[in-house]
Motif scaffolding. Structure first.
Motif, PDB file in Angstrom:
ATOM      1  N   LYS A   1       0.963   4.299  -6.217  1.00 27.83           N
ATOM      2  CA  LYS A   1      -0.174   3.023  -6.526  1.00 27.83           C
ATOM      3  C   LYS A   1       0.224   2.226  -7.811  1.00 27.83           C
ATOM      4  O   LYS A   1       0.445   1.033  -7.518  1.00 27.83           O
ATOM      5  CB  LYS A   1      -1.510   3.508  -6.606  1.00 27.83           C
ATOM      6  N   GLU A   2       0.449   2.778  -8.948  1.00 24.51           N
ATOM      7  CA  GLU A   2       0.792   1.990  -9.986  1.00 24.51           C
ATOM      8  C   GLU A   2       2.210   1.742  -9.903  1.00 24.51           C
ATOM      9  O   GLU A   2       2.582   0.503 -10.642  1.00 24.51           O
ATOM     10  CB  GLU A   2       0.592   3.311 -11.229  1.00 24.51           C
TER      11      GLU A   2
ATOM     12  N   SER B   1       0.927  -1.370   0.035  1.00 22.25           N
ATOM     13  CA  SER B   1       0.117  -0.160   0.061  1.00 22.25           C
ATOM     14  C   SER B   1       0.893   1.334  -0.078  1.00 22.25           C
ATOM     15  O   SER B   1       1.956   1.246   0.622  1.00 22.25           O
ATOM     16  CB  SER B   1      -0.847   0.197   1.208  1.00 22.25           C
ATOM     17  N   VAL B   2       0.225   2.303  -0.794  1.00 20.56           N
ATOM     18  CA  VAL B   2       1.032   3.719  -0.570  1.00 20.56           C
ATOM     19  C   VAL B   2       1.174   4.122   0.797  1.00 20.56           C
ATOM     20  O   VAL B   2       2.231   4.699   1.189  1.00 20.56           O
ATOM     21  CB  VAL B   2       0.090   4.710  -1.409  1.00 20.56           C
TER      22      VAL B   2
ATOM     23  N   LEU C   1       3.822   0.562  -7.103  1.00 25.09           N
ATOM     24  CA  LEU C   1       3.829  -0.790  -6.346  1.00 25.09           C
ATOM     25  C   LEU C   1       3.032  -1.815  -7.182  1.00 25.09           C
ATOM     26  O   LEU C   1       3.529  -2.934  -6.955  1.00 25.09           O
ATOM     27  CB  LEU C   1       3.115  -0.114  -4.937  1.00 25.09           C
ATOM     28  N   ARG C   2       1.960  -1.449  -7.896  1.00 24.55           N
ATOM     29  CA  ARG C   2       1.281  -2.625  -8.380  1.00 24.55           C
ATOM     30  C   ARG C   2       2.379  -3.315  -9.414  1.00 24.55           C
ATOM     31  O   ARG C   2       2.492  -4.440  -9.704  1.00 24.55           O
ATOM     32  CB  ARG C   2       0.152  -2.203  -9.449  1.00 24.55           C
TER      33      ARG C   2
ATOM     34  N   HIS D   1       4.082  10.770  -4.172  1.00 23.72           N
ATOM     35  CA  HIS D   1       3.404  10.610  -5.471  1.00 23.72           C
ATOM     36  C   HIS D   1       4.062  11.626  -6.474  1.00 23.72           C
ATOM     37  O   HIS D   1       4.337  11.198  -7.413  1.00 23.72           O
ATOM     38  CB  HIS D   1       1.793  11.321  -5.181  1.00 23.72           C
TER      39      HIS D   1
ATOM     40  N   GLU E   1       2.552  11.271   1.624  1.00 28.93           N
ATOM     41  CA  GLU E   1       1.972  10.517   0.502  1.00 28.93           C
ATOM     42  C   GLU E   1       2.306  11.238  -0.991  1.00 28.93           C
ATOM     43  O   GLU E   1       2.460  11.001  -1.682  1.00 28.93           O
ATOM     44  CB  GLU E   1       0.739   9.995   0.758  1.00 28.93           C
TER      45      GLU E   1
END
Length: 205
Positions: A145-146, A117-118, A148-149, A133, A129
């Protein structure tokens, strides 16, 4: 002009309906909030008796005043920073961005179980955060988010290449890295690598 510093205990914020509306504020990225003038006036009115002890109290006494402030303050701050105000974009210096990227990539390199998770990554690195970002967006072209995915998808791909097709299942490996929805996982995997995870596993044979 006058500057006042307000400190609100997290235990109070957690109970406030305004908690979800409060933004994550940076102190290291130069973020500035333009607050709603009407909400700021309401804040001043609420805090006037506290900031000016010479003002008469309105029958509730000091304890009643402090109780009112405690209950109303998170809500009014939420209104001030979200009620029609505009957020100026965070501008990171080059050195700040490079420092954030170095810390992120170093943490990811040294920890196979880096947070999914962020918020988790932000807490572990001690970086807000919004700063996280902005730095990742500027450097990689994607938000955290992208990022970490994509990181987790690459780790799944690495495991699929190592796995024995006869003894391993894609779902088991995907679950290990936090992918719970099989169809969404397969779509994300194909979008990033141009093949299905089952094809990666089968090619290992």
């Amino acid at each position: 002009f006058r500057v006042y510093t307000l400190s609100i205990a997290e235990s109070i914020l957690e109970k406030s309906p305004a908690r979800e509306r409060l933004p994550a504020l940076d102190t290291d990225g130069g973020a500035v909030l333009e607050c709603s003038p009407g909400a700021v006036s309401n804040l001043r009115e609420l805090l006037a008796p506290v900031l000016n002890p010479a003002m008469p109290l309105n029958g509730t006494g000091l304890n009643g005043l402090l109780s009112t402030v405690q209950e109303s303050l998170p809500h009014l701050i939420g209104e001030a920073v979200t009620g029609g105000g505009k957020r100026k974009p965070v501008r990171l210096t080059r050195s700040t961005r490079q420092s954030v990227i170095a810390r992120v990539t170093g943490h990811v390199r040294d920890n196979d179980d880096a947070p999914a998770s962020v918020g988790g990554l932000s807490r572990e690195l001690g970086i807000s955060e919004r700063t996280l970002h902005r730095a990742l967006k500027d450097h990689f072209g994607v938000g955290p988010k992208e990022y970490l995915r994509a990181l987790r998808l690459n780790r799944v791909r690495r495991e699929l290449r190592r796995a024995d097709p006869g003894a391993s299942q894609v779902r088991e490996i995907a679950l290990r890295f936090g992918f719970w929805h099989a169809s969404q996982f397969a779509a994300d995997y194909w979008r990033l690598f141009g093949e299905l995870p089952s094809e990666t596993l089968a090619r290992r044979a």
